[in-house]
Motif scaffolding. Structure first.
Motif, PDB file in Angstrom:
ATOM      1  N   MET A   1       1.066  -1.661  -0.122  1.00 21.57           N
ATOM      2  CA  MET A   1       0.144  -0.411   0.249  1.00 21.57           C
ATOM      3  C   MET A   1       0.799   0.857  -0.106  1.00 21.57           C
ATOM      4  N   ALA A   2       1.110   2.350  -0.827  1.00 20.67           N
ATOM      5  CA  ALA A   2       1.446   3.029  -0.827  1.00 20.67           C
ATOM      6  C   ALA A   2       1.353   4.142   0.477  1.00 20.67           C
ATOM      7  N   ALA A   3       1.937   5.096   0.431  1.00 23.27           N
ATOM      8  CA  ALA A   3       1.693   6.233   1.386  1.00 23.27           C
ATOM      9  C   ALA A   3       0.903   7.428   0.834  1.00 23.27           C
ATOM     10  N   VAL A   4      -0.025   8.274   1.128  1.00 20.59           N
ATOM     11  CA  VAL A   4      -0.315   8.991   0.601  1.00 20.59           C
ATOM     12  C   VAL A   4       0.051  10.439   0.833  1.00 20.59           C
ATOM     13  N   ALA A   5       0.469  10.729   1.786  1.00 15.71           N
ATOM     14  CA  ALA A   5       1.065  11.774   2.359  1.00 15.71           C
ATOM     15  C   ALA A   5       0.323  12.715   2.797  1.00 15.71           C
ATOM     16  N   GLY A   6      -0.881  12.111   3.720  1.00 15.20           N
ATOM     17  CA  GLY A   6      -1.923  12.955   3.489  1.00 15.20           C
ATOM     18  C   GLY A   6      -1.623  14.040   5.020  1.00 15.20           C
ATOM     19  N   GLU A   7      -0.537  14.159   5.672  1.00 14.04           N
ATOM     20  CA  GLU A   7      -0.396  15.607   6.839  1.00 14.04           C
ATOM     21  C   GLU A   7      -0.063  16.285   5.688  1.00 14.04           C
ATOM     22  N   ASN A   8       0.120  16.131   4.247  1.00 17.30           N
ATOM     23  CA  ASN A   8       0.947  17.068   3.819  1.00 17.30           C
ATOM     24  C   ASN A   8      -0.094  17.833   2.555  1.00 17.30           C
ATOM     25  N   ILE A   9      -0.932  17.148   2.747  1.00 14.47           N
ATOM     26  CA  ILE A   9      -2.420  17.295   1.917  1.00 14.47           C
ATOM     27  C   ILE A   9      -2.929  18.352   2.722  1.00 14.47           C
ATOM     28  N   GLN A  10      -3.064  20.124   1.841  1.00 15.47           N
ATOM     29  CA  GLN A  10      -4.146  20.770   2.735  1.00 15.47           C
ATOM     30  C   GLN A  10      -5.485  20.681   2.643  1.00 15.47           C
ATOM     31  N   GLN A  11      -6.707  19.998   1.692  1.00 14.14           N
ATOM     32  CA  GLN A  11      -7.688  19.992   2.693  1.00 14.14           C
ATOM     33  C   GLN A  11      -8.110  18.685   2.816  1.00 14.14           C
ATOM     34  N   GLN A  12      -8.536  18.083   4.522  1.00 14.53           N
ATOM     35  CA  GLN A  12      -8.886  16.978   4.717  1.00 14.53           C
ATOM     36  C   GLN A  12      -9.392  16.336   4.114  1.00 14.53           C
ATOM     37  N   SER A  13     -10.331  16.459   3.717  1.00 13.31           N
ATOM     38  CA  SER A  13     -11.685  16.312   2.726  1.00 13.31           C
ATOM     39  C   SER A  13     -11.013  15.233   1.482  1.00 13.31           C
ATOM     40  N   ILE A  14     -10.005  15.991   0.761  1.00 11.96           N
ATOM     41  CA  ILE A  14      -9.205  15.417  -0.138  1.00 11.96           C
ATOM     42  C   ILE A  14      -8.100  14.247   0.295  1.00 11.96           C
ATOM     43  N   ALA A  15      -7.527  14.090   1.523  1.00 18.34           N
ATOM     44  CA  ALA A  15      -6.833  13.531   2.345  1.00 18.34           C
ATOM     45  C   ALA A  15      -7.567  12.285   2.951  1.00 18.34           C
ATOM     46  N   ASN A  16      -8.781  12.530   3.092  1.00 16.31           N
ATOM     47  CA  ASN A  16      -9.411  11.008   3.644  1.00 16.31           C
ATOM     48  C   ASN A  16      -9.611  10.823   2.553  1.00 16.31           C
ATOM     49  N   LEU A  17     -10.031  10.835   1.224  1.00 12.06           N
ATOM     50  CA  LEU A  17     -10.490  10.019  -0.129  1.00 12.06           C
ATOM     51  C   LEU A  17      -9.362   9.371  -1.207  1.00 12.06           C
ATOM     52  N   LEU A  18      -8.181   9.865  -0.283  1.00  9.29           N
ATOM     53  CA  LEU A  18      -7.078   9.721  -0.847  1.00  9.29           C
ATOM     54  C   LEU A  18      -6.509   8.084   0.679  1.00  9.29           C
ATOM     55  N   PHE A  19      -6.776   8.574   1.392  1.00  2.66           N
ATOM     56  CA  PHE A  19      -6.877   7.274   1.934  1.00  2.66           C
ATOM     57  C   PHE A  19      -7.989   6.203   2.814  1.00  2.66           C
ATOM     58  N   LYS A  20      -8.986   6.010   2.108  1.00  2.00           N
ATOM     59  CA  LYS A  20     -10.392   5.287   1.803  1.00  2.00           C
ATOM     60  C   LYS A  20      -9.686   4.459   0.215  1.00  2.00           C
ATOM     61  N   ALA A  21      -9.078   5.477  -0.671  1.00  2.00           N
ATOM     62  CA  ALA A  21      -7.939   4.945  -2.075  1.00  2.00           C
ATOM     63  C   ALA A  21      -7.487   3.738  -1.389  1.00  2.00           C
ATOM     64  N   SER A  22      -6.094   4.371  -0.664  1.00  3.01           N
ATOM     65  CA  SER A  22      -5.333   3.729   0.090  1.00  3.01           C
ATOM     66  C   SER A  22      -5.764   1.990   1.170  1.00  3.01           C
ATOM     67  N   VAL A  23      -6.426   2.857   1.388  1.00  5.72           N
ATOM     68  CA  VAL A  23      -6.933   0.728   2.239  1.00  5.72           C
ATOM     69  C   VAL A  23      -7.469  -0.327   0.854  1.00  5.72           C
ATOM     70  N   LYS A  24      -8.531  -0.348  -0.023  1.00  3.88           N
ATOM     71  CA  LYS A  24      -8.743  -0.423  -1.178  1.00  3.88           C
ATOM     72  C   LYS A  24      -7.904  -0.847  -1.408  1.00  3.88           C
ATOM     73  N   GLY A  25      -7.210  -0.452  -2.018  1.00  2.00           N
ATOM     74  CA  GLY A  25      -5.703  -0.551  -2.520  1.00  2.00           C
ATOM     75  C   GLY A  25      -5.842  -0.256  -4.401  1.00  2.00           C
ATOM     76  N   TYR A  26      -6.447   1.015  -4.277  1.00  2.27           N
ATOM     77  CA  TYR A  26      -6.653   2.101  -5.575  1.00  2.27           C
ATOM     78  C   TYR A  26      -5.528   2.679  -5.463  1.00  2.27           C
ATOM     79  N   VAL A  27      -4.674   3.457  -4.628  1.00  2.97           N
ATOM     80  CA  VAL A  27      -4.374   4.366  -4.370  1.00  2.97           C
ATOM     81  C   VAL A  27      -2.994   4.689  -5.337  1.00  2.97           C
ATOM     82  N   ASP A  28      -2.407   3.716  -5.482  1.00  2.00           N
ATOM     83  CA  ASP A  28      -1.439   3.810  -6.572  1.00  2.00           C
ATOM     84  C   ASP A  28      -1.574   3.708  -8.315  1.00  2.00           C
ATOM     85  N   GLU A  29      -2.888   2.994  -8.833  1.00  2.00           N
ATOM     86  CA  GLU A  29      -3.808   2.917  -9.875  1.00  2.00           C
ATOM     87  C   GLU A  29      -4.226   4.660 -10.039  1.00  2.00           C
ATOM     88  N   LEU A  30      -4.623   5.094  -8.924  1.00  2.00           N
ATOM     89  CA  LEU A  30      -5.532   6.128  -9.058  1.00  2.00           C
ATOM     90  C   LEU A  30      -4.669   7.211  -9.052  1.00  2.00           C
TER      91      LEU A  30
END
Length: 102
Positions: free
Chosen positions: A1-30
Protein backbone atom coordinates in the motif's frame (compact mmCIF):
# COMPACT_ATOMS: atom_id res chain seq x y z
CA UNK A 1 0.00 0.00 0.00
CA UNK A 2 1.45 3.36 -1.02
CA UNK A 3 1.84 6.23 1.40
CA UNK A 4 -0.49 9.12 0.59
CA UNK A 5 1.33 11.83 2.59
CA UNK A 6 -1.97 12.77 4.19
CA UNK A 7 -0.35 15.15 6.65
CA UNK A 8 0.87 17.30 3.75
CA UNK A 9 -2.46 17.54 1.93
CA UNK A 10 -4.10 20.88 2.65
CA UNK A 11 -7.74 19.75 2.32
CA UNK A 12 -8.79 17.12 4.86
CA UNK A 13 -11.57 15.79 2.62
CA UNK A 14 -9.04 15.10 -0.16
CA UNK A 15 -6.71 13.38 2.31
CA UNK A 16 -9.64 11.24 3.51
CA UNK A 17 -10.55 10.18 -0.04
CA UNK A 18 -6.95 9.29 -0.83
CA UNK A 19 -6.72 7.33 2.41
CA UNK A 20 -9.90 5.45 1.48
CA UNK A 21 -8.42 4.64 -1.93
CA UNK A 22 -5.24 3.49 -0.21
CA UNK A 23 -7.12 1.17 2.15
CA UNK A 24 -9.01 -0.33 -0.80
CA UNK A 25 -5.75 -0.81 -2.72
CA UNK A 26 -6.54 1.70 -5.49
CA UNK A 27 -4.24 4.58 -4.63
CA UNK A 28 -1.34 3.53 -6.88
CA UNK A 29 -3.51 3.40 -10.00
CA UNK A 30 -5.43 6.49 -8.94
CA UNK A 31 -2.18 8.44 -8.61
CA UNK A 32 -1.03 7.20 -12.03
CA UNK A 33 -4.29 8.49 -13.55
CA UNK A 34 -3.91 11.82 -11.72
CA UNK A 35 -0.29 12.16 -12.83
CA UNK A 36 -1.22 11.43 -16.45
CA UNK A 37 -4.06 13.97 -16.32
CA UNK A 38 -1.69 16.74 -15.19
CA UNK A 39 1.35 15.63 -17.23
CA UNK A 40 3.37 14.89 -14.11
CA UNK A 41 6.14 12.29 -13.88
CA UNK A 42 4.23 9.00 -13.75
CA UNK A 43 5.26 6.91 -10.78
CA UNK A 44 2.07 5.91 -8.96
CA UNK A 45 3.50 7.33 -5.73
CA UNK A 46 2.91 10.60 -3.94
CA UNK A 47 5.92 12.63 -5.02
CA UNK A 48 6.42 16.35 -4.35
CA UNK A 49 5.05 17.27 -7.81
CA UNK A 50 1.90 15.24 -7.29
CA UNK A 51 1.40 16.64 -3.80
CA UNK A 52 1.85 20.19 -5.07
CA UNK A 53 -0.68 19.61 -7.88
CA UNK A 54 -3.20 18.07 -5.46
CA UNK A 55 -2.91 21.10 -3.18
CA UNK A 56 -3.33 23.50 -6.13
CA UNK A 57 -6.23 21.75 -7.86
CA UNK A 58 -9.76 23.06 -7.35
CA UNK A 59 -11.04 21.10 -4.33
CA UNK A 60 -14.66 20.50 -5.49
CA UNK A 61 -13.49 19.20 -8.88
CA UNK A 62 -10.78 17.05 -7.33
CA UNK A 63 -13.28 15.66 -4.81
CA UNK A 64 -15.66 14.63 -7.59
CA UNK A 65 -12.79 13.16 -9.63
CA UNK A 66 -11.51 11.12 -6.68
CA UNK A 67 -15.00 9.85 -5.82
CA UNK A 68 -15.69 8.84 -9.42
CA UNK A 69 -12.39 7.02 -9.81
CA UNK A 70 -12.86 5.23 -6.48
CA UNK A 71 -16.38 4.23 -7.56
CA UNK A 72 -15.01 3.01 -10.90
CA UNK A 73 -12.41 0.84 -9.15
CA UNK A 74 -15.06 -0.45 -6.70
CA UNK A 75 -17.31 -1.49 -9.59
CA UNK A 76 -14.44 -3.06 -11.51
CA UNK A 77 -13.23 -5.02 -8.47
CA UNK A 78 -16.78 -6.17 -7.68
CA UNK A 79 -17.39 -7.33 -11.26
CA UNK A 80 -14.09 -9.19 -11.31
CA UNK A 81 -14.97 -10.87 -8.00
CA UNK A 82 -18.46 -11.77 -9.20
CA UNK A 83 -17.15 -13.13 -12.50
CA UNK A 84 -14.60 -15.33 -10.73
CA UNK A 85 -17.35 -16.80 -8.53
CA UNK A 86 -19.68 -17.43 -11.46
CA UNK A 87 -16.92 -18.94 -13.59
CA UNK A 88 -16.37 -21.86 -11.23
CA UNK A 89 -19.93 -22.73 -10.20
CA UNK A 90 -22.51 -20.48 -11.83
CA UNK A 91 -25.60 -22.41 -10.72
CA UNK A 92 -24.63 -22.22 -7.07
CA UNK A 93 -24.01 -18.46 -7.04
CA UNK A 94 -26.18 -17.03 -9.76
CA UNK A 95 -29.33 -16.67 -7.64
CA UNK A 96 -27.55 -16.08 -4.35
CA UNK A 97 -28.47 -12.67 -2.84
CA UNK A 98 -25.13 -12.61 -1.00
CA UNK A 99 -23.31 -12.48 -4.33
CA UNK A 100 -25.48 -9.79 -5.90
CA UNK A 101 -25.95 -7.59 -2.83
CA UNK A 102 -22.45 -7.82 -1.40
Amino acid sequence: MAAVAGENIQQQSIANLLFKASVKGYVDELLVQFQQCFSLPISGVMCSYTLQQINQTDQPRLTIWLRLYTLYFDIYANQTHLYSQLEYSPEQHFFSPQVWLH
